[in-house]
Scaffold this motif. Structure first.
Motif, PDB file in Angstrom:
ATOM      1  N   ALA A   1       0.807  -1.221   0.000  1.00 13.11           N
ATOM      2  CA  ALA A   1       0.000   0.000   0.000  1.00 13.11           C
ATOM      3  C   ALA A   1       0.845   1.279   0.000  1.00 13.11           C
ATOM      4  O   ALA A   1       0.469   2.284  -0.610  1.00 13.11           O
ATOM      5  N   GLU A   2       1.985   1.242   0.691  1.00  9.75           N
ATOM      6  CA  GLU A   2       2.814   2.446   0.815  1.00  9.75           C
ATOM      7  C   GLU A   2       3.555   2.739  -0.489  1.00  9.75           C
ATOM      8  O   GLU A   2       3.955   1.810  -1.189  1.00  9.75           O
ATOM      9  N   ASP A   3       3.802   4.020  -0.754  1.00 10.22           N
ATOM     10  CA  ASP A   3       4.630   4.393  -1.909  1.00 10.22           C
ATOM     11  C   ASP A   3       6.045   3.839  -1.747  1.00 10.22           C
ATOM     12  O   ASP A   3       6.638   3.965  -0.674  1.00 10.22           O
ATOM     13  N   THR A   4       6.562   3.263  -2.791  1.00  8.23           N
ATOM     14  CA  THR A   4       7.981   2.863  -2.788  1.00  8.23           C
ATOM     15  C   THR A   4       8.835   4.087  -3.106  1.00  8.23           C
ATOM     16  O   THR A   4       8.494   4.873  -3.993  1.00  8.23           O
ATOM     17  N   VAL A   5       9.894   4.258  -2.348  1.00 11.24           N
ATOM     18  CA  VAL A   5      10.827   5.362  -2.613  1.00 11.24           C
ATOM     19  C   VAL A   5      12.105   4.751  -3.169  1.00 11.24           C
ATOM     20  O   VAL A   5      12.692   3.863  -2.564  1.00 11.24           O
ATOM     21  N   VAL A   6      12.502   5.207  -4.352  1.00  9.61           N
ATOM     22  CA  VAL A   6      13.709   4.687  -5.003  1.00  9.61           C
ATOM     23  C   VAL A   6      14.807   5.747  -4.880  1.00  9.61           C
ATOM     24  O   VAL A   6      14.554   6.936  -5.114  1.00  9.61           O
ATOM     25  N   SER A   7      15.991   5.317  -4.526  1.00  8.39           N
ATOM     26  CA  SER A   7      17.096   6.268  -4.423  1.00  8.39           C
ATOM     27  C   SER A   7      18.009   6.142  -5.644  1.00  8.39           C
ATOM     28  O   SER A   7      18.492   5.056  -5.951  1.00  8.39           O
ATOM     29  N   ILE A   8      18.211   7.279  -6.330  1.00  8.50           N
ATOM     30  CA  ILE A   8      19.228   7.292  -7.408  1.00  8.50           C
ATOM     31  C   ILE A   8      20.425   8.040  -6.825  1.00  8.50           C
ATOM     32  O   ILE A   8      20.416   9.274  -6.744  1.00  8.50           O
ATOM     33  N   GLY A   9      21.391   7.281  -6.389  1.00  4.92           N
ATOM     34  CA  GLY A   9      22.593   7.892  -5.798  1.00  4.92           C
ATOM     35  C   GLY A   9      22.266   8.860  -4.676  1.00  4.92           C
ATOM     36  O   GLY A   9      22.910   9.896  -4.541  1.00  4.92           O
ATOM     37  N   GLY A  10      21.233   8.559  -3.880  1.00  5.00           N
ATOM     38  CA  GLY A  10      20.885   9.406  -2.740  1.00  5.00           C
ATOM     39  C   GLY A  10      19.702  10.328  -3.025  1.00  5.00           C
ATOM     40  O   GLY A  10      19.066  10.833  -2.097  1.00  5.00           O
ATOM     41  N   GLU A  11      19.377  10.576  -4.277  1.00  2.00           N
ATOM     42  CA  GLU A  11      18.213  11.406  -4.611  1.00  2.00           C
ATOM     43  C   GLU A  11      16.967  10.534  -4.548  1.00  2.00           C
ATOM     44  O   GLU A  11      16.873   9.508  -5.240  1.00  2.00           O
ATOM     45  N   LYS A  12      16.020  10.970  -3.687  1.00  2.00           N
ATOM     46  CA  LYS A  12      14.834  10.133  -3.482  1.00  2.00           C
ATOM     47  C   LYS A  12      13.783  10.390  -4.547  1.00  2.00           C
ATOM     48  O   LYS A  12      13.383  11.541  -4.772  1.00  2.00           O
ATOM     49  N   ILE A  13      13.305   9.310  -5.145  1.00  2.00           N
ATOM     50  CA  ILE A  13      12.247   9.409  -6.165  1.00  2.00           C
ATOM     51  C   ILE A  13      11.016   8.707  -5.613  1.00  2.00           C
ATOM     52  O   ILE A  13      11.073   7.526  -5.273  1.00  2.00           O
ATOM     53  N   GLY A  14       9.913   9.442  -5.531  1.00  2.00           N
ATOM     54  CA  GLY A  14       8.656   8.859  -5.029  1.00  2.00           C
ATOM     55  C   GLY A  14       8.423   9.201  -3.567  1.00  2.00           C
ATOM     56  O   GLY A  14       9.250   9.867  -2.926  1.00  2.00           O
ATOM     57  N   GLY A  15       7.266   8.766  -3.065  1.00  2.00           N
ATOM     58  CA  GLY A  15       6.943   8.980  -1.656  1.00  2.00           C
ATOM     59  C   GLY A  15       6.816  10.449  -1.285  1.00  2.00           C
ATOM     60  O   GLY A  15       7.246  10.856  -0.210  1.00  2.00           O
TER      61      GLY A  15
END
Ligand code: PEP
Ligand code: MN
Length: 342
Positions: A79-93
């Motif tokens: 249910a929760e948004d997945t947060v993806v890190s690109i070299g420390g930059e958070k994508i999502g959430g």
């Protein structure tokens, strides 16, 4: 699965199909309507053979799946948004990111100038193609390994992680060592072997939607990545091919809203390949932010006129700050966090 019979199908045919459904491991529940008879086949479609085979019978009108083809990708699963890190930059959430850079890497000087301009404008993640999927074999195919080395050097110098495209399995080992995020381009969205290979690279994957894939097919491609071990998947809408020629591809913002609703994965938009023309990139980018995109990935070049690919759609990197000054307030209005304000 729901199996719908043609009107007034004889009872013996209904019983025949019911038996086949049982033999295939499902529990058939016959529902008799005034005209149509329907069988609800109860059972996990992942565990048993597909019932699609029933379409071959002339008295069957339709076979309708009730389960989604994708599971691990779905919000029902997570249910929760997945947060993806690109070299420390958070994508999502609830975060918002702008990824930018040239269509393709052409030289060290080109990438250094782009990175310097983009960093000054507030961009945190670079893009650039070392291997390019070109429609014509006579067009510039990218610098290959040399392009990767340039990306790595510039990324280190400017402390900006980078996204670059994986075209084929033979480049996977190199990319998994060097890239911070691996892009699967629109043309490879349904290249299932490549999806399996990239999933085991240990890097986040930005999965572009194919230019002729439905949302379900796109999300099923994401399912391949997750099933094969990659949890860090970013979906990316980049326009689809329709009858409309006034933009390069038709940006499907409905798909962004659907992907946000249906999945827990971050959803990015590439307005550049949808627009095809410089003046349309900003409005499409703004619309993407308004539709709920978690990130945008935008092409920008120090001197677009001289670009080796996609010259007409690239924002001059020296002007990228102007682009950001339109996008950032809108992202904030959408209650997104940007890394400098976190
Ligand atoms: C790209 O991002 O450089 C690219 C080729 O994009 P797409 O796969 O969306 O066409
Ligand atoms: Mn391009």
């Amino acid at each position: 699965m729901i199996i719908v019979f043609k009107p007034n199908s004889p009872e013996e045919k209904v019983l025949e199909i019911s038996k086949i459904i049982t033999d295939l491991g499902y529990e058939p529940r016959i529902i008799r309507g005034v005209e149509h008879t329907v069988i609800a086949a109860v059972g996990d479609e992942q565990m048993h053979r597909s019932l699609d085979i029933l379409r071959m019978f002339p008295f069957i009108e339709n076979v309708i799946p009730v389960q989604k083809r994708y599971k691990l990708t779905s919000r029902e699963y997570h249910a929760e948004d997945t947060v993806v890190s690109i070299g420390g930059e958070k994508i999502g959430g609830g975060n918002f990111s702008v990824i930018a850079g040239p269509c393709c890497v052409e030289s060290l000087e080109q990438m250094r100038t782009a990175a310097a301009d983009l960093k000054k404008a507030g961009v945190k993640v670079l893009r650039g193609g070392a291997y390019k999927p070109r429609t014509s074999p006579y067009d510039f195919q990218g610098l290959g390994e040399e392009g990767l080395e340039i990306l790595k050097q510039v990324s280190t110098e400017f402390s900006m992680p980078f996204v670059t495209e994986l075209l084929g399995v033979s480049h996977a080992a190199k990319l998994s060592k060097m890239a911070d995020c691996i892009q699967i381009g629109a043309r490879n969205c349904q290249n299932y072997h490549l999806l399996e290979v990239v999933a085991s690279c240990g890097k986040p994957v930005l999965l572009k939607r194919g230019m002729a894939t439905t949302v379900e097919e796109w999300l099923s491609a994401a399912e391949y990545l997750i099933v094969h071990g990659c949890r860090d998947v970013i979906l990316c809408e980049r326009g689809i091919r329709t009858f409309e020629p006034s933009t390069r591809n038709t940006l499907d913002l409905g798909a962004v809203a659907v992907a946000k609703r249906e999945t827990h994965l971050p959803v990015a938009v590439d307005p550049s390949h949808a627009a095809g023309k410089l003046d349309l990139v900003l409005p499409l980018a703004m619309a993407s932010v308004a539709a709920g995109a978690d990130a945008i990935i935008v092409e920008s070049h120090p001197n677009p006129v001289s670009a080796a690919s996609d010259a007409a759609q690239q924002i001059p990197s020296a002007k990228f700050a102007d682009f950001m000054s339109e996008i950032v307030p809108l992202a904030k209005l959408m209650k997104k966090k940007l890394s400098e304000t976190k």
